[in-house]
Design a protein around this motif. Structure first.
Motif, PDB file in Angstrom:
ATOM      1  N   ASP A  45      10.925 -32.081 -43.125  1.00 42.11           N
ATOM      2  CA  ASP A  45       9.995 -32.853 -42.316  1.00 42.11           C
ATOM      3  C   ASP A  45      10.673 -34.106 -41.780  1.00 42.11           C
ATOM      4  N   GLU A  46      11.459 -34.769 -42.623  1.00 40.83           N
ATOM      5  CA  GLU A  46      12.156 -35.982 -42.202  1.00 40.83           C
ATOM      6  C   GLU A  46      13.156 -35.643 -41.093  1.00 40.83           C
ATOM      7  N   PHE A  47      13.878 -34.537 -41.242  1.00 38.53           N
ATOM      8  CA  PHE A  47      14.826 -34.150 -40.218  1.00 38.53           C
ATOM      9  C   PHE A  47      14.093 -33.750 -38.940  1.00 38.53           C
ATOM     10  N   SER A  48      12.953 -33.110 -39.083  1.00 39.14           N
ATOM     11  CA  SER A  48      12.156 -32.723 -37.925  1.00 39.14           C
ATOM     12  C   SER A  48      11.682 -33.970 -37.188  1.00 39.14           C
ATOM     13  N   GLU A  49      11.300 -34.981 -37.940  1.00 40.30           N
ATOM     14  CA  GLU A  49      10.867 -36.242 -37.325  1.00 40.30           C
ATOM     15  C   GLU A  49      12.015 -36.863 -36.535  1.00 40.30           C
ATOM     16  N   ALA A  50      13.224 -36.836 -37.099  1.00 44.42           N
ATOM     17  CA  ALA A  50      14.387 -37.375 -36.399  1.00 44.42           C
ATOM     18  C   ALA A  50      14.652 -36.561 -35.129  1.00 44.42           C
ATOM     19  N   LYS A  51      14.514 -35.243 -35.210  1.00 45.53           N
ATOM     20  CA  LYS A  51      14.712 -34.378 -34.051  1.00 45.53           C
ATOM     21  C   LYS A  51      13.674 -34.701 -32.968  1.00 45.53           C
ATOM     22  N   ASN A  52      12.419 -34.934 -33.389  1.00 44.50           N
ATOM     23  CA  ASN A  52      11.377 -35.279 -32.421  1.00 44.50           C
ATOM     24  C   ASN A  52      11.698 -36.587 -31.708  1.00 44.50           C
ATOM     25  N   ILE A  53      12.275 -37.540 -32.431  1.00 43.58           N
ATOM     26  CA  ILE A  53      12.655 -38.810 -31.817  1.00 43.58           C
ATOM     27  C   ILE A  53      13.723 -38.565 -30.756  1.00 43.58           C
ATOM     28  N   VAL A  54      14.720 -37.751 -31.100  1.00 39.64           N
ATOM     29  CA  VAL A  54      15.793 -37.448 -30.140  1.00 39.64           C
ATOM     30  C   VAL A  54      15.212 -36.738 -28.922  1.00 39.64           C
ATOM     31  N   GLU A  55      14.321 -35.772 -29.148  1.00 37.26           N
ATOM     32  CA  GLU A  55      13.716 -35.043 -28.028  1.00 37.26           C
ATOM     33  C   GLU A  55      12.896 -35.986 -27.143  1.00 37.26           C
ATOM     34  N   LYS A  56      12.179 -36.913 -27.764  1.00 32.90           N
ATOM     35  CA  LYS A  56      11.395 -37.872 -26.997  1.00 32.90           C
ATOM     36  C   LYS A  56      12.317 -38.742 -26.153  1.00 32.90           C
ATOM     37  N   ARG A  57      13.431 -39.167 -26.730  1.00 33.61           N
ATOM     38  CA  ARG A  57      14.396 -39.980 -25.984  1.00 33.61           C
ATOM     39  C   ARG A  57      14.959 -39.168 -24.799  1.00 33.61           C
ATOM     40  N   GLU A  58      15.238 -37.900 -25.030  1.00 34.88           N
ATOM     41  CA  GLU A  58      15.771 -37.061 -23.954  1.00 34.88           C
ATOM     42  C   GLU A  58      14.734 -36.878 -22.843  1.00 34.88           C
ATOM     43  N   ARG A  59      13.454 -36.749 -23.210  1.00 32.81           N
ATOM     44  CA  ARG A  59      12.404 -36.654 -22.188  1.00 32.81           C
ATOM     45  C   ARG A  59      12.360 -37.940 -21.365  1.00 32.81           C
ATOM     46  N   ILE A  60      12.494 -39.066 -22.042  1.00 33.66           N
ATOM     47  CA  ILE A  60      12.498 -40.354 -21.332  1.00 33.66           C
ATOM     48  C   ILE A  60      13.698 -40.420 -20.389  1.00 33.66           C
ATOM     49  N   ILE A  61      14.842 -39.982 -20.899  1.00 34.61           N
ATOM     50  CA  ILE A  61      16.056 -39.987 -20.068  1.00 34.61           C
ATOM     51  C   ILE A  61      15.861 -39.093 -18.852  1.00 34.61           C
ATOM     52  N   ASN A  62      15.325 -37.884 -19.073  1.00 31.49           N
ATOM     53  CA  ASN A  62      15.100 -36.958 -17.955  1.00 31.49           C
ATOM     54  C   ASN A  62      14.104 -37.535 -16.953  1.00 31.49           C
ATOM     55  N   GLU A  63      13.070 -38.174 -17.481  1.00 29.07           N
ATOM     56  CA  GLU A  63      12.083 -38.786 -16.602  1.00 29.07           C
ATOM     57  C   GLU A  63      12.726 -39.919 -15.794  1.00 29.07           C
ATOM     58  N   ALA A  64      13.579 -40.694 -16.455  1.00 28.37           N
ATOM     59  CA  ALA A  64      14.281 -41.772 -15.746  1.00 28.37           C
ATOM     60  C   ALA A  64      15.189 -41.194 -14.667  1.00 28.37           C
ATOM     61  N   LYS A  65      15.853 -40.077 -14.973  1.00 27.44           N
ATOM     62  CA  LYS A  65      16.704 -39.431 -13.971  1.00 27.44           C
ATOM     63  C   LYS A  65      15.863 -38.954 -12.785  1.00 27.44           C
ATOM     64  N   ARG A  66      14.707 -38.324 -13.089  1.00 22.84           N
ATOM     65  CA  ARG A  66      13.842 -37.849 -12.011  1.00 22.84           C
ATOM     66  C   ARG A  66      13.368 -39.017 -11.134  1.00 22.84           C
ATOM     67  N   GLU A  67      12.958 -40.095 -11.818  1.00 24.69           N
ATOM     68  CA  GLU A  67      12.511 -41.258 -11.054  1.00 24.69           C
ATOM     69  C   GLU A  67      13.649 -41.810 -10.197  1.00 24.69           C
ATOM     70  N   ALA A  68      14.836 -41.851 -10.778  1.00 21.02           N
ATOM     71  CA  ALA A  68      15.987 -42.344 -10.022  1.00 21.02           C
ATOM     72  C   ALA A  68      16.255 -41.450  -8.821  1.00 21.02           C
ATOM     73  N   GLU A  69      16.169 -40.137  -9.029  1.00 21.44           N
ATOM     74  CA  GLU A  69      16.384 -39.213  -7.920  1.00 21.44           C
ATOM     75  C   GLU A  69      15.319 -39.380  -6.840  1.00 21.44           C
ATOM     76  N   GLU A  70      14.070 -39.593  -7.277  1.00 22.38           N
ATOM     77  CA  GLU A  70      12.989 -39.813  -6.310  1.00 22.38           C
ATOM     78  C   GLU A  70      13.215 -41.098  -5.527  1.00 22.38           C
ATOM     79  N   ILE A  71      13.644 -42.138  -6.249  1.00 26.44           N
ATOM     80  CA  ILE A  71      13.920 -43.414  -5.576  1.00 26.44           C
ATOM     81  C   ILE A  71      15.047 -43.235  -4.561  1.00 26.44           C
ATOM     82  N   ILE A  72      16.079 -42.504  -4.981  1.00 32.94           N
ATOM     83  CA  ILE A  72      17.207 -42.268  -4.080  1.00 32.94           C
ATOM     84  C   ILE A  72      16.752 -41.483  -2.854  1.00 32.94           C
ATOM     85  N   GLU A  73      15.974 -40.449  -3.093  1.00 37.10           N
ATOM     86  CA  GLU A  73      15.509 -39.618  -1.974  1.00 37.10           C
ATOM     87  C   GLU A  73      14.634 -40.432  -1.028  1.00 37.10           C
TER      88      GLU A  73
END
Length: 184
Positions: A45-73
């Motif tokens: 469970d503890e490792f799963s929680e750590a994995k969820n944190i990493v996945e959440k960070r990656e979603r934020i990163i992807n969202e930031a990339k999408r926003e950046a791409e939208e801004i660029i476009e």
């Protein structure tokens, strides 16, 4: 965090366990083993929680990339629609590139931070569990060693007592044989 609570419980049980005459701790083996089993059950469970944190960070990163791409476009379209002048177009391209670079930099920082946090959580849990289990093993080894010493002493005393009884019985039998030999 369930794992930390269980490790604290285990440590407290060892510290508060009753001591025998030689000062060694007596622990409830079944309770300790059950607590260790519970710790093992919670670790995923503890490792799963750590994995969820990493996945959440990656979603934020992807969202930031999408926003950046939208801004660029949007910046590209705006530059093309509003300005035909090459100087202004170059400035807009440069601004768009700066935005992209800033977004990439920010995404990389977020990802790095998320990875570090996940590793810290993982290593913290593993180190704490390892330390507690090592401490527990040392306590068990000490109790086992003292128990073996006590058993050895008791066996030596018992063998000495048996030897004395056999020697006394042998002396009595010899005296009886002598008396029988003298009476004939």
């Amino acid at each position: 965090m369930e794992v930390l609570d269980l490790l604290d419980f285990l440590e407290q049980n060892i510290q508060m366990a009753s001591k025998n005459l030689v000062g060694k701790v007596s622990i409830n083996k079944k309770e300790v083993l059950q607590t260790i089993t519970e710790i093992r059950n919670y670790l995923p469970d503890e490792f799963s929680e750590a994995k969820n944190i990493v996945e959440k960070r990656e979603r934020i990163i992807n969202e930031a990339k999408r926003e950046a791409e939208e801004i660029i476009e949007r910046a590209r379209r705006r530059a093309q629609d509003e300005y035909e002048n090459s100087d202004i177009l170059m400035a807009a391209k440069q601004a768009a590139n700066e935005i992209v670079e800033e977004a990439k930099k920010e995404a990389k920082e977020i990802k790095t931070e998320a990875t570090m946090q996940a590793k810290e959580i993982k290593y913290g849990v593993m180190n704490y569990a390892d330390g507690t289990l090592s401490h527990l093993q040392k306590e068990i080894d000490l109790v086992s060693e003292q128990s073996l010493i006590n058993i050895k002493k008791e066996m030596e005393a018992m063998l000495i007592s048996i030897h004395k009884q056999i020697a006394g019985t042998t002396s009595t039998i010899r005296e009886n044989i002598k008396e029988l030999g003298n009476s004939n």
